[in-house]
Design an enzyme around this catalytic site. Sequence first.
Site, PDB file in Angstrom:
ATOM      1  N   GLU A 202      -5.381 -69.376  22.259  1.00  0.00           N
ATOM      2  CA  GLU A 202      -6.452 -68.739  23.039  1.00  0.00           C
ATOM      3  C   GLU A 202      -6.270 -67.219  22.967  1.00  0.00           C
ATOM      4  OE1 GLU A 202      -7.521 -70.603  26.625  1.00  0.00           O
ATOM      5  OE2 GLU A 202      -8.315 -68.799  27.558  1.00  0.00           O
ATOM      6  N   ASN A 245      -3.618 -71.714  30.418  1.00  0.00           N
ATOM      7  CA  ASN A 245      -4.531 -72.836  30.648  1.00  0.00           C
ATOM      8  C   ASN A 245      -3.822 -74.040  30.029  1.00  0.00           C
ATOM      9  OD1 ASN A 245      -6.595 -71.176  31.781  1.00  0.00           O
ATOM     10  ND2 ASN A 245      -6.973 -70.435  29.711  1.00  0.00           N
ATOM     11  N   GLU A 326     -10.486 -69.589  37.201  1.00  0.00           N
ATOM     12  CA  GLU A 326     -11.261 -69.947  36.014  1.00  0.00           C
ATOM     13  C   GLU A 326     -11.229 -71.458  35.742  1.00  0.00           C
ATOM     14  OE1 GLU A 326      -9.657 -67.283  33.009  1.00  0.00           O
ATOM     15  OE2 GLU A 326     -10.946 -65.675  33.724  1.00  0.00           O
ATOM     16  N   ARG A 359       0.879 -66.535  38.890  1.00  0.00           N
ATOM     17  CA  ARG A 359      -0.026 -65.444  38.507  1.00  0.00           C
ATOM     18  C   ARG A 359      -0.941 -65.016  39.657  1.00  0.00           C
ATOM     19  NH1 ARG A 359      -3.418 -66.374  33.950  1.00  0.00           N
ATOM     20  NH2 ARG A 359      -3.003 -64.421  32.923  1.00  0.00           N
ATOM     21  N   ARG A 376     -15.002 -58.837  42.598  1.00  0.00           N
ATOM     22  CA  ARG A 376     -13.867 -59.544  41.981  1.00  0.00           C
ATOM     23  C   ARG A 376     -12.575 -58.726  42.055  1.00  0.00           C
ATOM     24  NH1 ARG A 376     -13.765 -61.509  35.654  1.00  0.00           N
ATOM     25  NH2 ARG A 376     -11.501 -61.463  35.383  1.00  0.00           N
ATOM     26  N   ASP A 405      -9.561 -57.462  34.266  1.00  0.00           N
ATOM     27  CA  ASP A 405      -9.057 -58.294  33.175  1.00  0.00           C
ATOM     28  C   ASP A 405      -8.869 -57.483  31.898  1.00  0.00           C
ATOM     29  OD1 ASP A 405      -8.273 -60.572  31.907  1.00  0.00           O
ATOM     30  OD2 ASP A 405     -10.271 -61.397  31.633  1.00  0.00           O
ATOM     31  N   GLU A 433      -7.522 -58.645  23.212  1.00  0.00           N
ATOM     32  CA  GLU A 433      -8.727 -59.396  23.561  1.00  0.00           C
ATOM     33  C   GLU A 433      -9.944 -58.484  23.770  1.00  0.00           C
ATOM     34  OE1 GLU A 433      -8.315 -61.862  27.028  1.00  0.00           O
ATOM     35  OE2 GLU A 433     -10.471 -62.277  27.118  1.00  0.00           O
ATOM     36  N   TRP A 582     -19.360 -63.571  37.057  1.00  0.00           N
ATOM     37  CA  TRP A 582     -18.026 -63.191  36.601  1.00  0.00           C
ATOM     38  C   TRP A 582     -17.483 -61.928  37.252  1.00  0.00           C
ATOM     39  CZ3 TRP A 582     -14.879 -66.334  34.020  1.00  0.00           C
ATOM     40  CH2 TRP A 582     -15.438 -67.441  33.401  1.00  0.00           C
TER      41      TRP A 582
END
Length: 894
Positions: A202, A245, A326, A359, A376, A405, A433, A582
């Site tokens: 990922e 994940n 998430e 986390r 957020r 993020d 990312e 989001w």
Amino acid sequence: MAAVLQESFASRQHRNLGFIARALLCLACLAGVAPLHAETGAQAWLRYAPPPDPPRYRDMPHEIVRLGHAPEEQAAAEELETGLGRMIAGAPETLPAFHRDIDAIVLGTADEMRRSESMQRHLHGYQPVPLAPDAFRITHVRNRARQCWVIQGGSPRGVLYGAFRLLQWIAQDRQLPTDTTETPASTIRWVDEWDNLDGSVERGYAGPSIFFDHGHVRGDLSRVHDYARMLASVGINGITVNNVNSDLRTLQPEMLEEFARIADSLRPYGIRMALSVDLSSPQVVGGLPTFDPVDPRVIAWWQAKVDEIYKLIPDFAGFTVKADSEGRPGPHQYGRSPLDAANALAKPLQAHGGVVLYRGFVYNNHLDFHDLKADRARAGYDNFRAYDGKFLPNVIIQVKHGPIDFQVREPVSPLIATLRHTPQAMEVQITQEYLGQQRHMVYIAPMWSWVLDTDMRVDNQPSPVRDIITGKTFYQAQGGMVGVANVGMETNWLHHPMALANLYSFGRLAWNPTLTPESTLDEWTRMTWSNDGRVYEPIEQMNLASWHAYEQYTGPLGLGTLTDILGTHFGPGPESADGNGWGQWIRAVPGPHGGIGMDRTVATGTGYIGQYPPELAAKYESLKTCPDDLLLFMHHVPWTYKLRGDDPGDKTTPSAKGAPTANDADDESEAKTSTKTVIQHIYDAHYAGAATAAAFVDQWESVKSLIDEPRYNEVHALLVFQARHAEIWRDAINDWFARESGVPDALGFVGHHTGREEAESLPGTGFHTVDVSSWETASGGKAAVCNAAPCELHTTFRGAANPYRIQVGYFDRHPGAAQYRLLVNGTEVANWTADDMLPPDRPDDRLNGHTATRFVAEGIRLKPGDTISLEATPDDKDLPAVDFLEITRDPRWN
Ligand code: GCU
């Protein structure tokens, strides 16, 4: 012993010959005839190329005396054999004991040195000192006429770190210090790998997993061994090998046996393995009716599972946990808290010396966009503050450095200043990312240092982030840094050869967060590329300019990266920021009475700013003191709001100071020095950033004859791609902001493209026009698509006779490889295949900011009346889609 010494005399003769041969080779290098053998990048920074001046290291011993037997000490001796052998001469060898007649590098811990009779008898000049477990001391000792180097470790792992450091000094061609002690700043120096058991990674951009394949641990773990060696060389001591994940099979007994093989490969390099676990495991793997963390059956299940793991992996490091985030299950489902969950896992680990990295990335991704108080960024603080001080001592909260993020710039997460009684580790992303996915060169260490330098002003006292996370500020025994690395099976680990600078610098900063990004880059560049200033200087300049350039051509002023957050996070997609749950909102309000930015003030906004200690909160709350580079993260302002002018990278403002430094954030000046508006800054920054990216290509070309061809070509192709993609970013973001704000660019560049003709308006055969979504990722919002060959577009040139640059804007769907030919009066002047190195994350056959790309043919001589044609041939996965043709004077030829 006599036999050993005789043998070692013979081998020394051999080595001396080797030394002479290398010295001759180096004379050849100095004469500029260096043979540049092809390199793959697989060795990363552990190439051990001979330094330019071996005589500097003439006295370096060729004997290694290893006093201990621990695997890390064996690895240390092997590394010295390899490194010294390659860099200095011959083949050094390892002996089990010291002798007064030899020059030697002695390796051992204090205990081993005290116990060593040979050392006690023959090496009087050295007294072992007390050292922290992972620390080392490297000392040069003259033993009568003999030269010795003693590498004392606080533990076998410390010995290994010391051996690597000695080799690094030589590889960087440094003057060797005679007595140095280093102690790592923190206990947690980990990398996380987001690898799935099926072999995918990922947010990994360098091929499949080095750990897993088809649901199992790989049979051949040689890459894992090589990776462990790289990580140990920069002091990494822990690795979570599977995705946060987490696969639900992770804790099955058969899988644990497989994971134990990975731990075996890491152990010689002093790296402990951890696993990401899913909190529903007691139910899914254990078959219990619940996974409520306070249920006695669940508690007993975790206890038994942890015991089972330690039987297989005695040095198991612990668990990493992503929960209630998430879509991952978590304690919330049972009305429990992160505290309940973290402690349930920590308790059984405690007895074995394991830790839980829980986390702090817990947030609701279904926020109501229309609620102006929803935010957020507040989530970390809101979810964890109440539990500070209540966690078991082996719970460490893993906090992302920013509250959102891994955007191109975010303020430091206020949670970092809030957890006063809980150890914490700061999470950063090495994998790019949101930073160009290893198709763009972005050296991230300057951002990490900016974060580490940020003074949180806890209790109005100096409290830089680096002191908080290493446990100094709040007297915590544990703490540190975790970097999400996501290396892959591609030979050079991260795809972009330059991206390795991030992995290297992360490790060095985790070891010592006071190092500067300039110094870690210099170390890496010299070891990876060359000790020749003609090579390392341009490489360092490019890298140091890259983060700010990327920020400029993506999302400046604290807007976040402005990528398509609903897609792969690669190309431009500003439209995707607002209007969904989001919470990566920029709150762009169209029109002359609108504006841009999130109001996070206490006075009128979400109140987020109030989560900071008062001094910092006051600075962010006031428009007079909020730094420009975070302005739109903190405030909503009109499009024409005038900036303070403190963006250090904005060369057009009077206060321009060059590269960003930590102290910029501390500039308390209230005076406005700029007359530039927010909207004009956005436009200008995008032009400035794209121009810097274009200059990288020229800078790189200056090293062409000085480095090996394969690596040169690889980087060159990537930098050319980046230069073009930076223009795509520039145009998409600027067009979008021009339409949103309705405010034209005062300099007249935005929306005007000299020499451009839209593909959809050109005559030709086979093409039909389509709308591109999002519109701003295509010039004019449309493209011409070819479904079946032959397809052709034409234009007639009407300018003056001259050399020109012909640019073709098109979309490169992935995978697939359409073919293009460019012709002038029927003669081909260029051809290419549309198989750009787009992120392999997932196939994308849409026309958007991820697939938009450009081809440039330079130096094409044109005269009035010439016919320029573009031919396109589809393949079954890539239908050519052309955006525009642009003919401009070629700056290189005029
Ligand atoms: C980001 C990233 C995800 C990842 C998540 C996390 O949102 O896009 O892929 O799972 O961070 O850190 O957990």
